[in-house]
Design a protein around this motif. Structure first.
Motif, PDB file in Angstrom:
ATOM      1  N   GLU A 118       0.827  -1.203   0.000  1.00  0.00           N
ATOM      2  CA  GLU A 118       0.000   0.000   0.000  1.00  0.00           C
ATOM      3  C   GLU A 118       0.865   1.260   0.000  1.00  0.00           C
ATOM      4  N   THR A 122       0.882   4.275  -2.810  1.00  0.00           N
ATOM      5  CA  THR A 122       0.632   5.676  -2.469  1.00  0.00           C
ATOM      6  C   THR A 122       1.776   6.566  -2.935  1.00  0.00           C
ATOM      7  N   SER A 125       1.532   6.859  -6.752  1.00  0.00           N
ATOM      8  CA  SER A 125       0.394   7.688  -7.151  1.00  0.00           C
ATOM      9  C   SER A 125       0.665   9.164  -6.887  1.00  0.00           C
ATOM     10  N   TRP A 145      -2.640  -1.053  -5.104  1.00  0.00           N
ATOM     11  CA  TRP A 145      -3.907  -0.317  -5.115  1.00  0.00           C
ATOM     12  C   TRP A 145      -4.989  -1.095  -4.377  1.00  0.00           C
ATOM     13  N   ARG A 148      -4.430  -0.845  -0.705  1.00  0.00           N
ATOM     14  CA  ARG A 148      -4.805   0.469  -0.159  1.00  0.00           C
ATOM     15  C   ARG A 148      -6.316   0.573   0.018  1.00  0.00           C
ATOM     16  N   ILE A 149      -7.054   0.086  -0.972  1.00  0.00           N
ATOM     17  CA  ILE A 149      -8.522   0.113  -0.881  1.00  0.00           C
ATOM     18  C   ILE A 149      -8.992  -0.730   0.296  1.00  0.00           C
ATOM     19  N   LEU A 167     -15.637   3.872  -1.725  1.00  0.00           N
ATOM     20  CA  LEU A 167     -14.191   4.049  -1.870  1.00  0.00           C
ATOM     21  C   LEU A 167     -13.781   3.992  -3.336  1.00  0.00           C
ATOM     22  N   LEU A 168     -14.300   2.997  -4.054  1.00  0.00           N
ATOM     23  CA  LEU A 168     -13.933   2.845  -5.461  1.00  0.00           C
ATOM     24  C   LEU A 168     -14.475   4.012  -6.292  1.00  0.00           C
ATOM     25  N   SER A 170     -14.863   7.028  -5.435  1.00  0.00           N
ATOM     26  CA  SER A 170     -14.090   8.247  -5.195  1.00  0.00           C
ATOM     27  C   SER A 170     -12.624   8.113  -5.602  1.00  0.00           C
ATOM     28  N   ASP A 171     -12.206   6.934  -5.977  1.00  0.00           N
ATOM     29  CA  ASP A 171     -10.796   6.741  -6.353  1.00  0.00           C
ATOM     30  C   ASP A 171     -10.567   7.302  -7.766  1.00  0.00           C
ATOM     31  N   HIS A 173      -8.351   6.634  -9.916  1.00  0.00           N
ATOM     32  CA  HIS A 173      -7.756   5.717 -10.886  1.00  0.00           C
ATOM     33  C   HIS A 173      -8.591   4.462 -11.116  1.00  0.00           C
ATOM     34  N   VAL A 174      -9.793   4.388 -10.561  1.00  0.00           N
ATOM     35  CA  VAL A 174     -10.568   3.150 -10.628  1.00  0.00           C
ATOM     36  C   VAL A 174     -10.891   2.757 -12.064  1.00  0.00           C
TER      37      VAL A 174
END
Length: 931
Positions: A118, A122, A125, A145, A148-149, A167-168, A170-171, A173-174
């Motif tokens: 994770e 980070t 990213s 990734w 981290r999620i 969560l996904l 708002s990510d 890079h999803v």
């Protein structure tokens, strides 16, 4: 630069970024050279001192690199990582003045490395954000990734669990990284984990919601799911992709467009995937979108599968189509007949009834084809087959004389001479010390045999060439082994027998030759007590260690011309006449044999049929010649094995068995003492001659990387070795690790009697927990049968004991028996099972798996005839007798106790059906009625 280096040496990592940013390009390069030297220096420090500067060194080196490639390599250095929080935020500060393109290059280079945590995701990213470039999509980055999620779900700012879909959603890079999940070789573990079976807060559901919202491309997800399910893979991954596919609720058009994919899944997918595909095919048929040809093709593959539910479902689908359209009989009924080869009697009967219901009366070619296929059915269905097809079915089922198929008897392979030249010897040494085995890989039986041969030849070659061409040998070894740890740094501590391997032994001898092991250490090592006495593993390893210390002394002093214990054959056995000639050469040169070398030679010498060699040894008139002659003439095992008093009955006061600390039963074997070993062998060997009661305590210091030399230590005493290693096999049948039964095939190539210990070891292996261990046991079973040394009565008895004492599970035994029978050894398998089944049939409640075991026995009886029931004892002659032996042939066949009663029970369970099938096969072949 001085301030930076001072801060690094002081471990002041928080001050490093500011100090780095003060330096210009030239200053950073100069500082980097100093930091590299400090890094090399630190590798020799104690870990506490290293850990103090690790973060500061990590940040400083990353900040001082002017090239992205070098910076990525520095950041990824394993020796710079700390157990505490990573310094990535500080590295980002130190890189704050870099060009965005440079940062983007660094991010992609780091993503290409195996950095999948994770923190590393980070970090990368953030580099991507600073660079304003697309995020990399490597597998390692996707794993980071996903981690981290997963972490963010449980550690939201509010302290409550955060819904995964939020969560996904708002990510940032999803949309790029989520589709990559469907392209990875293996899914990240966090993705396929559900905390509760009925939970909807998981990845498949979240991906469905994002697809509905347009964040993800729904048709693309569906396509990738189907592609992954067709490709196959780990069971957990397949279940994930199937769940996603089911969540997406694909349309009828999508189902129709992927017809060939559903057919492929039904044929080769795991059970749950195949079942889904079968449901889709049924829907396509109901909508008239599945042609008869496609149905026939798909059914042919499904009916070949072992899963009864799938086969039953396919027969139901075929029955619906045949009832709806009688014209399909010519194409579909031959496919239905494929079920006649299935092991389940109920499915065979269902297929036969389906054919009888839909067989056209006027299609003679089709009737003849189906009659021929019905020849696969056993005696249980003979009446129904005859009623349906008449005499044609009987003629089709008539077979010629049965012929047992066994593997060829393993041939003894002579070892090649030891390498005589420097170049060849150095190549052999380098190959072994730089191989994966040095790092502790797990060898198979073949690799173990070849590894022992290579080790013994190389060890003998070192002794020979060190005596004749020492200078050239040492120079060539130093060059070839440059970079190998013990060559560069020496052997820091004396090896322990508990962890000894052939690679360690070879390294010890080479280290002595190169001067990396002081001669005083060699002298102390030879005098050390290496027979630890804790267990057989340490004792056998202690023998190897004693030989290694002795050989290390030999190469340092040029004392002996060659080794006496070098085997003649790949099994480790030594020809008696060859050993006599070696002793004769020693006598001529006035050289005294090394105690460990000569003792190992005695343990390896082939005693049977060596009376002439014994006379020649006695004629040498030397102490070693007299010992060799007495050893051959005695022709006794290293340690005689005591039989246990157990039967397939529950233990009574007169039976010998043990309980472990947890209360579990332990069926093991003890060994008697052998005084000659205690009195005449070196201390390192004396454990072998003491009496031993089996120890049920699990050893913590053994592994399959340490095992290859065990069989070669006692190559003429398989019974003794089997008794000593029995606790390992007991654990393999229970909760032990994989690979515990790998030494069973080499064990079958050892000399001496194949008695109760070898057969009990084989019984444990056939009931091993892991499939690969059961395969090793099957290989050993077939080898022993091919040698004519298998006692089916004894093996059946030992299996009955283990099953009755809950040490072997019936379903695992059935799997091993099925594997062995599939090789063509039907008579051998039936002979064993006929002695096990009475124990199982006597239970009031049938044990789990007995139906499968009866199915294997029935198939064997149908293949080889009832003579397999009476085929007991050992194949061939010249191996000694064993109590309870039976004779082959069909005369005087004894029924299997309890079989007729089980077959006559009411009901249609698998146990009853398969018992009736086996009983019918026995009666049909022997011409006898049930007794």
């Amino acid at each position: 630069m001085t301030d930076l280096l001072t801060a690094v040496r002081a471990g002041q990592h928080r001050e490093v970024p500011a100090l780095v940013l003060r330096l210009d390009r030239a200053g950073r390069r100069a500082a980097l050279a100093e930091l590299k030297e400090l890094r090399k220096e630190a590798r020799g420090w104690e870990w506490q001192r290293q850990d103090k500067i690790r973060k500061a060194l990590h940040v400083a080196g990353a900040g001082c690199h002017t090239g992205a490639a070098g910076c990525a390599t520095w950041i990824g250095g394993r020796d710079l990582r700390s157990w505490s929080r990573s310094p990535y935020p500080l590295i980002l500060v130190a890189l704050g003045d870099r060009d965005p393109a440079w940062l983007g290059d660094l991010a992609h280079r780091l993503a290409a490395k195996s950095l999948n945590s994770e923190a590393e995701y980070t970090f990368i990213s953030e580099l991507v954000r600073m660079a304003g470039c697309p995020i990399p999509t490597t597998d390692s980055l996707v794993e980071g990734w996903a981690e981290r999620i997963s972490t963010a779900r449980w550690h939201g700012r509010s302290g409550r669990r955060v819904p995964l879909v939020d969560l996904l959603r708002s990510d940032p890079h999803v949309a790029v990284l989520a589709p990559r999940l469907f392209e990875m070789r293996e899914l990240p573990s966090q993705v396929g984990w559900y905390d509760m079976p009925d939970s909807t807060d998981h990845w498949p559901a979240a991906l469905r919601v994002l697809a509905e919202e347009g964040v993800l491309d729904r048709p693309q997800l569906a396509e990738r799911c189907v592609t992954r399910l067709v490709r196959g893979g780990k069971t957990g991954d397949q279940r994930f992709f199937l769940t996603v596919l089911q969540q997406l609720n694909i349309t009828e058009d999508e189902e129709r467009a992927r017809l060939r994919d559903w057919m492929a899944m039904a044929a080769d997918g795991i059970s749950v995937v195949a079942s889904h595909a079968q449901d889709v095919l049924a829907r396509l048929d109901a909508r008239g979108e599945l042609s008869t040809g496609d149905l026939a093709e798909a059914s042919g593959s499904v009916l070949f599968r072992r899963e009864k539910k799938l086969v039953r479902g396919q027969l139901i689908l075929l029955g619906k189509v045949l009832s709806r359209d009688a014209s399909t009989a010519g194409e579909l009924l031959p496919v239905v007949a494929e079920t006649f080869g299935h092991e389940d009697v109920a499915l065979q009967e269902r297929a036969l009834k389906l054919i009888a219901r839909h067989l056209p009366a006027d299609d003679a070619p089709l009737r003849e084809e189906l009659a021929f296929a019905a020849g696969q059915l056993g005696p249980l269905h003979r009446e129904a087959v005859t009623a349906l097809f008449g005499a044609v079915g009987e003629e089709a089922s008539a077979d010629g004389p049965y012929e047992e198929l066994l593997p060829p008897v393993p041939a003894l392979s002579r070892l090649d001479p030891a390498p005589g030249g420097v170049a060849e010897l150095v190549e052999e040494v380098a190959a072994q010390l730089k191989s994966r085995s040095w790092q502790g890989s797990t060898p198979g039986a073949l690799a173990a045999a070849s590894g022992i041969s290579a080790f013994e030849r190389t060890l003998d070659g070192l002794v020979r060439v060190a005596r004749t061409d020492r200078a050239a040998l040492t120079e060539a070894l130093r060059e070839a082994l440059a970079g190998v740890w013990f060559v560069e740094h020496g052997i820091e501590r004396q090896p322990e027998p508990a962890y000894m391997t052939t690679d360690h032994a070879l390294a010890l001898v080479v280290g002595s030759l190169l001067g990396r092991v002081p001669y005083q250490d060699v002298v102390e090592g030879k005098n050390r007590w290496t027979g630890t006495g804790t267990c057989a593993h340490a004792a056998l390893n202690g023998v190897l260690l004693a030989r290694a210390w002795e050989a290390a002394g030999d190469v340092a002093t040029d004392r002996v011309p060659f080794l006496l214990a070098t085997p003649t054959w790949h099994t480790g056995s030594l020809d008696a006449a060859e050993l006599v000639e070696r002793l004769r050469t020693y006598q001529r040169l006035g050289v005294a044999p090394g105690p460990a070398d000569f003792s190992q030679a005695l343990l390896r010498v082939r005693r049977s049929g060596a009376s002439v060699a014994a006379e020649a040894a006695a004629s040498l008139s030397t102490p070693e010649g007299d010992r060799l002659a007495a050893w051959i003439r005695a022709d006794e095992p290293v340690a005689p094995v005591l039989r246990h008093g157990l039967t397939s009955d529950r233990p009574s006061a007169g039976n010998w068995w043990q309980r472990s600390a947890s209360g579990a039963r332990q069926v093991l074997l003890a060994t008697r003492e052998r005084l000659v070993i205690q009195q005449e062998f070196p201390r390192s060997f004396q454990w072998l001659g003491r009496p031993h009661v089996p120890n049920t305590r699990e050893c913590y210091h053994w592994g399959t990387d340490q095992c290859p030399h065990w069989a070669a230590t006692l190559p003429e005493d398989g019974e003794t070795l089997a008794a000593w290693l029995m606790p390992d096999l007991l654990r393999t049948a229970d909760e032990g690790p994989r690979g515990g039964a790998w030494f069973l095939p080499p064990l079958m190539e050892t000399g001496g009697e194949a008695g109760v210990a070898v057969h009990l070891a084989l019984a444990y292996g056939l009931g091993a927990r892991h499939p690969e261990d059961r395969i090793s046991a099957v290989d050993a079973l077939l080898v022993l049968a091919a040698q004519g040394r298998l006692d089916t009565v004894l093996l059946g008895r030992e299996l009955g004991v283990l099953v009755d004492h809950d040490l072997v599970k019936v379903n695992r035994l059935a799997d091993a028996a099925r594997t062995a029978a599939a090789t063509g050894a039907y008579r051998t398998v039936l002979g064993v099972l006929a002695k096990v089944l009475p124990t199982l049939l006597a239970y009031e409640k049938a044990p789990r798996g007995i139906g499968d075991l009866l199915a294997v026995a029935a198939e064997c009886a149908e293949r080889c005839g009832a003579e397999g029931i009476g085929h007991g004892g050992k194949e061939g002659v010249g191996h000694g007798g064993t109590e309870g032996m039976a004779h082959g042939g069909t005369e005087g066949i004894e029924p299997i106790p309890g079989l007729a009663a089980t077959a006559g029970r009411k009901g249609s369970s698998q146990t009853v059906r398969q018992a009736a099938r086996l009983q019918a096969a026995i009666v049909g072949h022997s011409g006898q009625g049930p007794r």
